[in-house]
Design an enzyme around this catalytic site. Structure first.
Site, PDB file in Angstrom:
ATOM      1  N   ASP A  88       0.852  -1.188   0.000  1.00  0.00           N
ATOM      2  CA  ASP A  88       0.000   0.000   0.000  1.00  0.00           C
ATOM      3  C   ASP A  88       0.891   1.243   0.000  1.00  0.00           C
ATOM      4  O   ASP A  88       1.817   1.351   0.801  1.00  0.00           O
ATOM      5  CB  ASP A  88      -0.899   0.018   1.237  1.00  0.00           C
ATOM      6  CG  ASP A  88      -1.932   1.113   1.112  1.00  0.00           C
ATOM      7  OD1 ASP A  88      -2.743   1.059   0.170  1.00  0.00           O
ATOM      8  OD2 ASP A  88      -1.910   2.054   1.925  1.00  0.00           O
ATOM      9  N   ASP A 477     -14.875  -0.410 -40.596  1.00  0.00           N
ATOM     10  CA  ASP A 477     -13.926  -1.508 -40.831  1.00  0.00           C
ATOM     11  C   ASP A 477     -14.313  -2.216 -42.134  1.00  0.00           C
ATOM     12  O   ASP A 477     -15.378  -1.946 -42.699  1.00  0.00           O
ATOM     13  CB  ASP A 477     -13.883  -2.485 -39.648  1.00  0.00           C
ATOM     14  CG  ASP A 477     -12.459  -3.012 -39.448  1.00  0.00           C
ATOM     15  OD1 ASP A 477     -11.822  -3.388 -40.465  1.00  0.00           O
ATOM     16  OD2 ASP A 477     -11.961  -3.032 -38.309  1.00  0.00           O
ATOM     17  N   GLY A 503     -16.347  -0.380 -44.833  1.00  0.00           N
ATOM     18  CA  GLY A 503     -15.587   0.480 -45.750  1.00  0.00           C
ATOM     19  C   GLY A 503     -14.097   0.294 -45.585  1.00  0.00           C
ATOM     20  O   GLY A 503     -13.633  -0.341 -44.636  1.00  0.00           O
ATOM     21  N   ASP A 504     -13.355   0.863 -46.532  1.00  0.00           N
ATOM     22  CA  ASP A 504     -11.890   0.789 -46.501  1.00  0.00           C
ATOM     23  C   ASP A 504     -11.392   2.202 -46.243  1.00  0.00           C
ATOM     24  O   ASP A 504     -11.636   3.107 -47.053  1.00  0.00           O
ATOM     25  CB  ASP A 504     -11.420   0.273 -47.867  1.00  0.00           C
ATOM     26  CG  ASP A 504      -9.907   0.131 -47.925  1.00  0.00           C
ATOM     27  OD1 ASP A 504      -9.215   0.807 -47.125  1.00  0.00           O
ATOM     28  OD2 ASP A 504      -9.413  -0.631 -48.771  1.00  0.00           O
ATOM     29  N   PHE A 505     -10.713   2.392 -45.120  1.00  0.00           N
ATOM     30  CA  PHE A 505     -10.333   3.773 -44.777  1.00  0.00           C
ATOM     31  C   PHE A 505      -9.269   4.352 -45.715  1.00  0.00           C
ATOM     32  O   PHE A 505      -8.968   5.529 -45.655  1.00  0.00           O
ATOM     33  CB  PHE A 505      -9.973   3.941 -43.297  1.00  0.00           C
ATOM     34  CG  PHE A 505      -8.985   2.938 -42.735  1.00  0.00           C
ATOM     35  CD1 PHE A 505      -7.734   2.769 -43.274  1.00  0.00           C
ATOM     36  CD2 PHE A 505      -9.334   2.194 -41.602  1.00  0.00           C
ATOM     37  CE1 PHE A 505      -6.834   1.875 -42.736  1.00  0.00           C
ATOM     38  CE2 PHE A 505      -8.431   1.284 -41.051  1.00  0.00           C
ATOM     39  CZ  PHE A 505      -7.184   1.121 -41.620  1.00  0.00           C
ATOM     40  N   ARG A 520      -4.285   0.822 -32.563  1.00  0.00           N
ATOM     41  CA  ARG A 520      -3.440  -0.281 -33.067  1.00  0.00           C
ATOM     42  C   ARG A 520      -3.549  -0.409 -34.593  1.00  0.00           C
ATOM     43  O   ARG A 520      -3.606  -1.512 -35.136  1.00  0.00           O
ATOM     44  CB  ARG A 520      -3.826  -1.608 -32.413  1.00  0.00           C
ATOM     45  CG  ARG A 520      -3.574  -1.641 -30.912  1.00  0.00           C
ATOM     46  CD  ARG A 520      -3.902  -3.022 -30.368  1.00  0.00           C
ATOM     47  NE  ARG A 520      -3.460  -3.212 -29.010  1.00  0.00           N
ATOM     48  CZ  ARG A 520      -4.270  -3.162 -27.948  1.00  0.00           C
ATOM     49  NH1 ARG A 520      -5.548  -2.896 -28.093  1.00  0.00           N
ATOM     50  NH2 ARG A 520      -3.786  -3.375 -26.742  1.00  0.00           N
TER      51      ARG A 520
HETATM   52  C1  TTP Z   1       2.997   8.565  -5.697  1.00  0.00           C
HETATM   53  C2  TTP Z   1       2.751   7.554  -6.784  1.00  0.00           C
HETATM   54  C3  TTP Z   1       1.842   6.512  -6.618  1.00  0.00           C
HETATM   55  N1  TTP Z   1       1.623   5.620  -7.623  1.00  0.00           N
HETATM   56  C4  TTP Z   1       0.643   4.524  -7.477  1.00  0.00           C
HETATM   57  C5  TTP Z   1       1.192   3.251  -6.845  1.00  0.00           C
HETATM   58  C6  TTP Z   1      -0.073   2.544  -6.419  1.00  0.00           C
HETATM   59  O1  TTP Z   1      -0.525   1.747  -7.521  1.00  0.00           O
HETATM   60  C7  TTP Z   1      -1.061   3.663  -6.171  1.00  0.00           C
HETATM   61  C8  TTP Z   1      -1.420   3.799  -4.702  1.00  0.00           C
HETATM   62  O2  TTP Z   1      -2.541   3.050  -4.416  1.00  0.00           O
HETATM   63  P1  TTP Z   1      -2.521   1.685  -3.621  1.00  0.00           P
HETATM   64  O3  TTP Z   1      -3.804   1.612  -2.832  1.00  0.00           O
HETATM   65  O4  TTP Z   1      -1.252   1.501  -2.856  1.00  0.00           O
HETATM   66  O5  TTP Z   1      -2.519   0.573  -4.762  1.00  0.00           O
HETATM   67  P2  TTP Z   1      -3.563   0.304  -5.917  1.00  0.00           P
HETATM   68  O6  TTP Z   1      -4.937   0.724  -5.518  1.00  0.00           O
HETATM   69  O7  TTP Z   1      -3.022   0.882  -7.193  1.00  0.00           O
HETATM   70  O8  TTP Z   1      -3.501  -1.269  -6.043  1.00  0.00           O
HETATM   71  P3  TTP Z   1      -3.895  -2.356  -4.905  1.00  0.00           P
HETATM   72  O9  TTP Z   1      -4.604  -1.661  -3.770  1.00  0.00           O
HETATM   73  O10 TTP Z   1      -4.783  -3.313  -5.624  1.00  0.00           O
HETATM   74  O11 TTP Z   1      -2.591  -2.936  -4.491  1.00  0.00           O
HETATM   75  O12 TTP Z   1      -0.414   4.876  -6.593  1.00  0.00           O
HETATM   76  C9  TTP Z   1       2.306   5.720  -8.814  1.00  0.00           C
HETATM   77  O13 TTP Z   1       2.094   4.897  -9.734  1.00  0.00           O
HETATM   78  N2  TTP Z   1       3.223   6.712  -8.992  1.00  0.00           N
HETATM   79  C10 TTP Z   1       3.481   7.635  -8.028  1.00  0.00           C
HETATM   80  O14 TTP Z   1       4.335   8.532  -8.257  1.00  0.00           O
END
Ligand code: TTP
Length: 616
Positions: A88, A477, A503-505, A520
């Protein structure tokens, strides 16, 4: 590649990451860890005031996330995984704990608090070891936290809102992502960068060393626990598989003795030394497990494809557990062959095996059974029946520098009749997994009409109409694609705001729209065709309208590994290629699209948005 033997220790265990965070998944898989992802359902609502420190809160939340997954998996399968990892990440500033913003205003409040100041980012991690005793789940929890200090520059209101409008803050603690656009807001970082991104990998490795190799008294001075041991120390550790608790495998004298001849089992793998006829002692290098894994990689893919083709995951989704003999009967295959295939699938983390028989893992239920919104069965079948053959031409394609298969085997991936539907299934599954992220990578609420060129089954169109209630989308498409679209319409969810136009874009008039989508598509074509297509889009798009391109954008230092197979895929299959942001920017600007911006839309996909300028 697995650099760290302590990570390698986990390769033989069933490891689960209890997190939905794509960043955590990326960090751990890049470290070589093999694991399943089972996002936790634990509600992050612990009373913050009841914790003495912010990190105690983060650790407890991480622990509860992991325990929830361990107990859910145990209840479902009557067998828990060996290890569940929970994490977390929180941001603290001025005594306040900031988690993920709930909306844009909340993101604004958070970012304003961080503006121009230093703050701390804490990640709490829980490593839960599980075992089942008399049918009961038994857990042992190890936990730790890491703190990183981050300083934001002074940012203008305009810049803050521009950042918020990019959509990036919404799933990130503190409302920013340091690894992407948010990196531009940051003046300095003190501490582990990956900790900010969501997972303190360095501390995690140290913790594993502590858990798996408790120091012997003799080693206490040698292994410094305030840093990850140097690689050759790790090698030493990995060599004594049973850990260092066996004093008979003593290891005196430090890692530099590794090169010395002598009978020190702790330093050189057993059986790695031998005297030749001259009495000279040779040293065999460490067993290259990661390399062998690569060499054998195709066998793992083929096992997965075969199990998909034989509908093993469908059978087990309908009814489980089942014994090998019953499964063999249902898939019309030999018992001995089926049993071997099933055991390989267990080793690959796709199935589970218990006394009562085999079951799907959650991953297989969700992605490998042929039904379901997020099924990748179609992609696996397309890879087996089509891509597999094309890759046999890789050597030739590399020598020639172009898709030799293109002229010889297929004009276009959807042209051959028998592969058409399969290709659509593959694209449908893949697009369903990423469509929401593409739809929300930028705020597109200013547009009321969009045209998805090459929009196939309309999976992206559906995500867009769900996200933007005013938006109408026309999917264009080829006629032979549109003809099969009804097979992919989810029951009762067809929206009146989506229409399909055959269609063909490259040839037909493009429907009028404020926003043109190319998901993609451009990577399939060489530059001259891309120019041709962009010039047609530019001719139809009114000033102020937009173009949204979803592709894997090549970037230095980012997810290169994930995009590599895709780039080879293009080499053997089409005349196209992946491109970098400067390349996309140049292409779009040449056709009158300005203010070209990039946002990431998950592990392997990015979104580029440009706005049509008024003609001079
Ligand atoms: C500060 C900061 C946080 N984060 C992200 C990391 C975590 O994924 C999120 C914080 O929330 P979390 O609750 O820690 O994690 P989550 O909800 O993404 O996933 P889960 O609870 O299922 O484990 O913020 C970044 O990606 N970059 C950053 O700079």
């Amino acid at each position: 590649m697995v650099l760290s033997p302590v990570i390698r220790k986990l390769l033989h265990k069933r490891v689960v990451l209890a997190s939905a965070s794509p960043r955590r998944r990326e960090i751990l898989s890049h470290a070589g860890l093999r694991f399943e992802v089972v996002p936790s359902r634990f509600k992050e609502k612990l009373d913050k005031a009841s914790f003495p420190t912010p990190y105690a809160y983060a650790i407890e939340t991480a622990k509860q996330k992991a325990l929830e997954v361990a107990s859910r998996m145990h209840q479902k399968d009557l067998r828990a995984p060996d290890v569940v990892i929970g994490a977390d990440t929180i941001v603290t500033v001025g005594g306040l704990i900031l988690e993920k913003p709930v909306d844009k205003q909340d993101a604004y409040r958070m970012l304003s608090r961080l503006n121009g100041k230093e703050h701390s980012v804490f990640t709490g991690v829980a490593i839960v070891h599980c075992c089942t005793k008399d049918g009961q789940l038994d857990t042992e929890v190890s936990e730790f936290h890491e703190e990183t200090t981050v300083k934001f520059s002074e940012l203008s209101e305009e810049l803050l809102w521009e950042y918020i409008d990019s959509g990036e803050p919404m799933d990130k603690a503190g409302g920013y992502g340091i690894q992407a656009l948010g990196g531009m807001l940051v003046e300095y970082v003190h501490g582990d960068f990956l900790n900010v991104v969501g997972f303190p990998l360095n501390h995690f490795c140290k913790k594993l060393v502590e858990l798996y190799y408790p120091p012997r008294r003799k080693d206490v001075q040698r292994v410094k626990h305030d840093s990850i041991p140097p690689v050759d120390t790790f090698e030493n550790l990995s060599d004594t598989e049973q850990g260092s608790s066996d004093p008979a495998q003593g290891n005196e004298g430090g890692s530099h003795r590794r090169a010395e001849a002598g009978g020190d089992r702790g330093q050189i793998p057993a059986g790695s030394q031998g005297a030749d006829s001259n009495g000279t002692v040779g040293i065999t290098p460490q067993f290259p497990a990661g390399l062998l894994e690569l060499i054998d990689g195709f066998k793992a893919s083929k096992a997965l494809f075969t199990a998909c083709k034989l509908k093993v995951f469908d059978v087990l989704k309908d009814e489980a557990p089942l014994k090998a003999m019953d499964i063999a009967g249902k898939i019309d295959a030999s018992v001995c062959g089926t049993e071997r295939l099933l055991d390989v699938c267990v080793a690959l983390g796709l199935l589970e095996k218990a006394d009562r028989g085999y079951c799907n893992t959650d991953l297989a239920d969700l992605h490998l059974a042929s039904d379901g919104e997020y099924s990748l069965h179609g992609l696996a079948m397309h890879s087996n029946d089509h891509a597999w053959n094309l890759f046999t031409d890789l050597e030739l394609a590399v020598r020639e520098g172009a898709n030799v298969a293109f002229g010889r085997k297929a004009e276009h991936p959807v042209q051959s009749k028998q592969t058409k539907l399969q290709f659509m299934r593959a694209m449908h599954g893949l697009t369903n997994l990423t469509a929401r992220q593409v739809a929300t990578a930028f705020d597109l609420s200013r547009f009321t009409s969009a045209c998805d060129l090459g929009g196939c089954t309309g999976a992206l169109a559906r995500a867009l109409t769900q996200q933007y209630p005013r938006l109408k989308v026309t999917v264009v498409d080829l006629p032979e694609v549109i003809e099969h679209v009804p097979c992919f319409q989810p029951e009762g969810r067809q929206t009146e705001r989506i229409s399909f136009v055959p269609g063909d874009f490259f040839k037909d008039d493009l429907p009028e729209a404020e926003l043109y989508l190319l998901s993609r598509i451009l990577h399939e074509w060489p530059d001259d065709k891309v120019h041709e297509l962009l010039s047609r889009v530019s001719g139809s798009c009114k000033p102020g309208g937009g173009i949204l391109v979803a592709e894997t954008v090549l970037e230095e230092n980012r997810a290169a590994r994930g995009s590599l197979p895709a780039s080879l895929n293009l080499l053997v299959r089409t005349q196209g290629r992946e491109r970098s942001l400067p390349e996309y920017r140049r292409l779009l600007e040449q056709h009158g699209f300005w203010d070209v911006r990039l946002a990431h839309a998950g592990d392997r996909l990015d979104v580029v948005l440009g706005t049509r300028a008024s003609p001079p």
